[in-house]
Structures are given as C-alpha cells and as structure tokens.
Scaffold this motif. Structure first.
Motif, PDB file in Angstrom:
ATOM      1  N   MET A   1       0.608  -1.256  -0.156  1.00  7.34           N
ATOM      2  CA  MET A   1       0.638  -0.282   0.273  1.00  7.34           C
ATOM      3  C   MET A   1       0.832   1.347   0.447  1.00  7.34           C
ATOM      4  O   MET A   1       0.997   1.878  -0.423  1.00  7.34           O
ATOM      5  CB  MET A   1      -0.944   0.120   0.905  1.00  7.34           C
ATOM      6  N   VAL A   2       1.701   1.569   1.130  1.00  6.86           N
ATOM      7  CA  VAL A   2       2.340   2.581   0.759  1.00  6.86           C
ATOM      8  C   VAL A   2       3.574   3.054  -0.176  1.00  6.86           C
ATOM      9  O   VAL A   2       3.751   4.179  -1.108  1.00  6.86           O
ATOM     10  CB  VAL A   2       3.708   2.439   1.929  1.00  6.86           C
ATOM     11  N   GLU A   3       4.162   1.572  -0.852  1.00  4.06           N
ATOM     12  CA  GLU A   3       5.305   1.802  -1.930  1.00  4.06           C
ATOM     13  C   GLU A   3       3.923   2.203  -3.193  1.00  4.06           C
ATOM     14  O   GLU A   3       5.028   2.653  -3.912  1.00  4.06           O
ATOM     15  CB  GLU A   3       5.850   0.773  -2.101  1.00  4.06           C
ATOM     16  N   SER A   4       3.517   1.807  -3.247  1.00  2.00           N
ATOM     17  CA  SER A   4       1.699   1.397  -4.598  1.00  2.00           C
ATOM     18  C   SER A   4       1.362   3.048  -4.207  1.00  2.00           C
ATOM     19  O   SER A   4       1.428   4.327  -5.696  1.00  2.00           O
ATOM     20  CB  SER A   4       1.446   0.692  -3.953  1.00  2.00           C
ATOM     21  N   GLU A   5       0.972   4.114  -3.611  1.00  2.00           N
ATOM     22  CA  GLU A   5       0.457   4.955  -3.028  1.00  2.00           C
ATOM     23  C   GLU A   5       2.084   5.787  -3.400  1.00  2.00           C
ATOM     24  O   GLU A   5       1.938   6.819  -4.369  1.00  2.00           O
ATOM     25  CB  GLU A   5       0.416   5.428  -1.464  1.00  2.00           C
ATOM     26  N   GLY A   6       2.755   5.572  -3.110  1.00  2.00           N
ATOM     27  CA  GLY A   6       4.225   6.792  -3.375  1.00  2.00           C
ATOM     28  C   GLY A   6       4.718   6.791  -5.304  1.00  2.00           C
ATOM     29  O   GLY A   6       4.708   7.466  -5.599  1.00  2.00           O
ATOM     30  N   LYS A   7       3.934   5.491  -6.031  1.00  2.00           N
ATOM     31  CA  LYS A   7       3.750   5.610  -7.359  1.00  2.00           C
ATOM     32  C   LYS A   7       3.307   6.435  -7.795  1.00  2.00           C
ATOM     33  O   LYS A   7       3.847   6.764  -9.214  1.00  2.00           O
ATOM     34  CB  LYS A   7       4.484   4.118  -8.017  1.00  2.00           C
ATOM     35  N   TYR A   8       2.336   6.104  -7.507  1.00  2.00           N
ATOM     36  CA  TYR A   8       1.297   6.656  -7.621  1.00  2.00           C
ATOM     37  C   TYR A   8       1.109   8.276  -7.538  1.00  2.00           C
ATOM     38  O   TYR A   8       1.327   9.810  -8.515  1.00  2.00           O
ATOM     39  CB  TYR A   8      -0.504   6.332  -6.902  1.00  2.00           C
ATOM     40  N   VAL A   9       1.718   8.931  -6.410  1.00  2.00           N
ATOM     41  CA  VAL A   9       2.249   9.952  -5.912  1.00  2.00           C
ATOM     42  C   VAL A   9       3.192  11.049  -7.391  1.00  2.00           C
ATOM     43  O   VAL A   9       3.084  11.779  -7.610  1.00  2.00           O
ATOM     44  CB  VAL A   9       2.206  10.693  -4.774  1.00  2.00           C
ATOM     45  N   GLY A  10       3.756   9.801  -7.673  1.00  2.00           N
ATOM     46  CA  GLY A  10       5.098  10.446  -8.294  1.00  2.00           C
ATOM     47  C   GLY A  10       4.913  10.564  -9.319  1.00  2.00           C
ATOM     48  O   GLY A  10       5.022  11.441 -10.985  1.00  2.00           O
ATOM     49  N   SER A  11       3.424   9.467 -10.622  1.00  2.00           N
ATOM     50  CA  SER A  11       2.781  10.078 -11.323  1.00  2.00           C
ATOM     51  C   SER A  11       2.118  11.090 -11.343  1.00  2.00           C
ATOM     52  O   SER A  11       1.963  11.523 -12.751  1.00  2.00           O
ATOM     53  CB  SER A  11       2.490   8.711 -11.794  1.00  2.00           C
ATOM     54  N   LEU A  12       1.738  11.272 -10.590  1.00  2.00           N
ATOM     55  CA  LEU A  12       0.484  12.927 -10.295  1.00  2.00           C
ATOM     56  C   LEU A  12       1.594  14.133 -10.313  1.00  2.00           C
ATOM     57  O   LEU A  12       1.670  14.661 -10.985  1.00  2.00           O
ATOM     58  CB  LEU A  12       0.311  12.909  -9.287  1.00  2.00           C
ATOM     59  N   ARG A  13       2.545  14.012  -9.526  1.00  2.00           N
ATOM     60  CA  ARG A  13       3.572  14.835  -9.820  1.00  2.00           C
ATOM     61  C   ARG A  13       4.644  14.609 -11.540  1.00  2.00           C
ATOM     62  O   ARG A  13       4.348  16.315 -11.822  1.00  2.00           O
ATOM     63  CB  ARG A  13       5.236  14.315  -8.951  1.00  2.00           C
ATOM     64  N   THR A  14       4.659  13.616 -12.013  1.00  2.00           N
ATOM     65  CA  THR A  14       5.135  13.992 -13.246  1.00  2.00           C
ATOM     66  C   THR A  14       3.957  14.934 -14.561  1.00  2.00           C
ATOM     67  O   THR A  14       4.148  15.966 -15.101  1.00  2.00           O
ATOM     68  CB  THR A  14       5.180  12.617 -13.715  1.00  2.00           C
ATOM     69  N   ILE A  15       2.780  14.241 -13.981  1.00  2.00           N
ATOM     70  CA  ILE A  15       1.452  14.952 -14.891  1.00  2.00           C
ATOM     71  C   ILE A  15       1.701  16.890 -14.435  1.00  2.00           C
ATOM     72  O   ILE A  15       1.885  17.775 -15.316  1.00  2.00           O
ATOM     73  CB  ILE A  15       0.281  14.420 -14.948  1.00  2.00           C
ATOM     74  N   VAL A  16       1.908  16.758 -13.097  1.00  2.00           N
ATOM     75  CA  VAL A  16       1.859  18.260 -12.018  1.00  2.00           C
ATOM     76  C   VAL A  16       2.646  19.114 -13.154  1.00  2.00           C
ATOM     77  O   VAL A  16       2.533  19.917 -13.666  1.00  2.00           O
ATOM     78  CB  VAL A  16       1.854  18.321 -11.170  1.00  2.00           C
ATOM     79  N   GLU A  17       4.163  18.503 -13.494  1.00  2.00           N
ATOM     80  CA  GLU A  17       5.093  19.096 -13.420  1.00  2.00           C
ATOM     81  C   GLU A  17       5.408  19.380 -14.750  1.00  2.00           C
ATOM     82  O   GLU A  17       6.704  20.118 -15.311  1.00  2.00           O
ATOM     83  CB  GLU A  17       6.418  19.207 -12.137  1.00  2.00           C
ATOM     84  N   SER A  18       5.659  18.513 -15.131  1.00  2.00           N
ATOM     85  CA  SER A  18       5.826  17.970 -16.839  1.00  2.00           C
ATOM     86  C   SER A  18       5.487  18.741 -17.439  1.00  2.00           C
ATOM     87  O   SER A  18       5.794  18.694 -18.746  1.00  2.00           O
ATOM     88  CB  SER A  18       6.555  16.249 -16.508  1.00  2.00           C
ATOM     89  N   PHE A  19       3.429  17.788 -17.912  1.00  2.00           N
ATOM     90  CA  PHE A  19       2.734  18.015 -18.996  1.00  2.00           C
ATOM     91  C   PHE A  19       2.222  18.615 -18.947  1.00  2.00           C
ATOM     92  O   PHE A  19       1.770  19.907 -19.844  1.00  2.00           O
ATOM     93  CB  PHE A  19       2.199  16.805 -18.608  1.00  2.00           C
ATOM     94  N   VAL A  20       1.810  19.118 -17.573  1.00  2.00           N
ATOM     95  CA  VAL A  20       0.329  20.817 -17.235  1.00  2.00           C
ATOM     96  C   VAL A  20       1.391  21.601 -18.146  1.00  2.00           C
ATOM     97  O   VAL A  20       0.932  22.377 -18.624  1.00  2.00           O
ATOM     98  CB  VAL A  20       0.490  20.460 -15.629  1.00  2.00           C
ATOM     99  N   PRO A  21       2.836  21.982 -17.988  1.00  2.00           N
ATOM    100  CA  PRO A  21       2.874  23.006 -18.279  1.00  2.00           C
ATOM    101  C   PRO A  21       3.573  23.441 -20.265  1.00  2.00           C
ATOM    102  O   PRO A  21       3.341  24.167 -20.289  1.00  2.00           O
ATOM    103  CB  PRO A  21       4.907  23.344 -17.712  1.00  2.00           C
ATOM    104  N   GLN A  22       3.768  22.602 -20.163  1.00  2.00           N
ATOM    105  CA  GLN A  22       3.895  22.328 -21.937  1.00  2.00           C
ATOM    106  C   GLN A  22       2.200  22.041 -22.966  1.00  2.00           C
ATOM    107  O   GLN A  22       2.974  22.215 -23.937  1.00  2.00           O
ATOM    108  CB  GLN A  22       5.127  21.052 -21.928  1.00  2.00           C
ATOM    109  N   VAL A  23       1.808  21.996 -21.941  1.00  2.00           N
ATOM    110  CA  VAL A  23       0.108  21.389 -22.778  1.00  2.00           C
ATOM    111  C   VAL A  23      -1.165  22.744 -22.396  1.00  2.00           C
ATOM    112  O   VAL A  23      -1.302  23.169 -21.634  1.00  2.00           O
ATOM    113  CB  VAL A  23      -0.211  20.134 -22.270  1.00  2.00           C
ATOM    114  N   LYS A  24      -0.825  23.158 -24.000  1.00  2.18           N
ATOM    115  CA  LYS A  24      -2.209  24.386 -23.835  1.00  2.18           C
ATOM    116  C   LYS A  24      -3.322  24.406 -23.540  1.00  2.18           C
ATOM    117  O   LYS A  24      -3.868  24.911 -22.845  1.00  2.18           O
ATOM    118  CB  LYS A  24      -1.707  25.215 -25.375  1.00  2.18           C
ATOM    119  N   GLU A  25      -4.086  23.206 -24.062  1.00  2.43           N
ATOM    120  CA  GLU A  25      -5.406  22.381 -23.890  1.00  2.43           C
ATOM    121  C   GLU A  25      -5.149  22.197 -22.471  1.00  2.43           C
ATOM    122  O   GLU A  25      -5.171  20.822 -22.203  1.00  2.43           O
ATOM    123  CB  GLU A  25      -5.416  21.441 -24.805  1.00  2.43           C
ATOM    124  N   LYS A  26      -5.331  23.011 -21.483  1.00  3.72           N
ATOM    125  CA  LYS A  26      -5.052  22.429 -20.116  1.00  3.72           C
ATOM    126  C   LYS A  26      -6.781  21.646 -19.870  1.00  3.72           C
ATOM    127  O   LYS A  26      -6.557  20.564 -18.472  1.00  3.72           O
ATOM    128  CB  LYS A  26      -5.206  23.837 -18.959  1.00  3.72           C
TER     129      LYS A  26
END
Length: 263
Positions: free
Chosen positions: A32-57
């Motif tokens: 549970m702890v490890e999989s939640e950590g991976k999931y939060v890492g994926s959300l971080r990637t979306i927020v920090e990597s994809f959101v800034p470079q995609v215009k269609e928010k």
C-alpha cells in the motif's frame, strides 16, 4: 522517494512474523505504501512535466487537486510505516504492532475517503480529455505517453477496495474498523464509476476557477471534511430604462466542504 524506506528485509524483523502468518499482512501494508508513493510520483509528473507544456488545460481536469490530496495521504502512510517498523524492531509482538497499524490505516482512509471522491470530477472530465488529445500530438515522459499517465487516477481508485478486502480477510482483530474502511473506499469507487458512466457531470472549475492556484491547502491536519454538495449558480435579471436587459451572474460562494477544527 518518501515511501522507499518503508520496505525492510524480513530477516531484520521479529521471527514471530513468520510463525504467526503476519508476514502477509506486513506485505500488504508495504504494498500500500509503496504503490501510493508510485502513484503520487505519477501525479507529480503530470503536474510538473505535462501541465506546463500543454496548452489544452482541459485535459487535466482537477489533477492538481488530486496531487495535493494524495500527497497528504502518502505522508500519513509513510508515517504509519515508520512507526510500525519501529515497533517491530523494538521487540514488540508482531501481532500487536500489526493490529495497531491496521487500525490506524483504516482510520486514515475513513478520514481521507471524502477527499478521495475528488477523483469523480477528474473522471467526469476524462471524455473531454480524450476528445482533445488528437490536437496535442504524442508526448511522453520516462517511456510512458500522456494518455498512459492520465488514466492512472481511475486505475488507482479501484485498487483501494481490493486492498482492504485482502487485509480484512487476514486481520485477526480489526474486522469491524477494516470493514468500515472497505465500505468507505467502495463508496468512493462507486462515485467514480458513476462519473465515468456520465450519470452526473460536475465541473466546479468553470468560469475561470483555477484548481492549481486557487485551492490553496485543501487537506491539512487543521481541517476536516464538513459538507458535500452541489454548487448552485443564481442568475439575476436587471431592466434599465425599460429598454435594455442585462443578465449578470452572481458568483457563488465557494462550497464550504472544509472547516477549521476548533482548538
């Protein structure tokens, strides 16, 4: 990274873990702890990597809100993992340590379940995201393309009921509170499924409301869930000089879903 220190070699734990069958329960907590950590890492990637470079928010829905919520959940899980590991290393009986950990985990999800329902708003927006996706083209991060990241919130919500079913089956003394937690996360999953089916579409970020910049600190130890409901928009009509009609929208009060705890 925060979840990485949770897993410990079984050899370093009390030998009673293997004798009383508690190793399965410990493995579930680790997962549970490890999989939640991976999931939060994926959300971080979306927020920090994809959101800034995609215009269609619009394709991201309220993913920034989900990121903040699950960061808080992960912090609670990591703290639980540390206290559980400390109890085992201090020589406390494995049954007692894991029973306490299970009860704390169940209470954590009972507390967080109302906030986890934010995933329903994300999922209700997913159809629009798919429609816009062809305009964006192919972008990826760490070998996974954007659609592969955007589907993760829906996948994650379905994991919680399965986890609590397994833990309730193995637990020796926390059947009641684990059953309550299971019911809570099943309710979250049902809410998300309804959103996916298009039964109820709610977009609280319309009219320029920006989740990332305006929500602030949504979940903190000083707040608790208070009320869930729909937001109503009232329209007023004003007639000037009997010749011109103007329609104005009265901005709604932000829904009072959180309130400060009384100190």
């Amino acid at each position: 990274a925060a979840a990485g220190g949770w897993r410990q070699k079984k050899e370093g734990m009390s030998s009673s873990l293997l004798k009383d069958g508690a190793s399965q329960r410990l493995s579930l907590l680790e997962e549970m702890v490890e999989s939640e950590g991976k999931y939060v890492g994926s959300l971080r990637t979306i927020v920090e990597s994809f959101v800034p470079q995609v215009k269609e928010k619009i394709i991201f829905g309220n993913v920034c809100e989900l990121y903040e919520i699950h960061k808080v959940l992960l912090e609670k899980l990591v703290a639980l993992g540390r206290s559980t590991r400390a109890g085992l290393h201090k020589g406390r009986g494995a049954r007692s340590v894991l029973a306490d950990a299970e009860a704390t985990l169940a209470r954590t999800f009972l507390e967080m379940a109302p906030f986890l329902k934010a995933a329903s708003r994300y999922c209700s927006n997913y159809g629009q995201a798919l429609a816009v996706m062809p305009k964006i083209g192919h972008i990826s991060k760490d070998g996974v393309d954007l659609p592969g990241y955007l589907v993760k919130p829906m996948q994650r919500i379905t994991k919680y009921p399965l986890f609590f079913k397994d833990l309730a089956r193995l637990s020796e003394s926390n059947g009641e509170v684990l059953g309550e937690a299971l019911a809570a996360v099943e309710n979250v999953a049902e809410t998300v499924n309804k959103a996916m089916d298009g039964a109820r579409v709610v977009d609280i970020f319309q009219n320029g409301f920006d989740a990332h910049e305006s929500l602030g600190t949504l979940v903190t130890p000083s707040r608790r869930f208070h009320l869930e409901g729909r937001v109503a928009f009232r329209l007023r009509r004003k007639i000037h000089n009997n010749t011109k009609t103007t329609t104005t929208t009265t901005p709604p009060q932000r829904p009072t879903s959180l309130e400060k705890k009384q100190s």
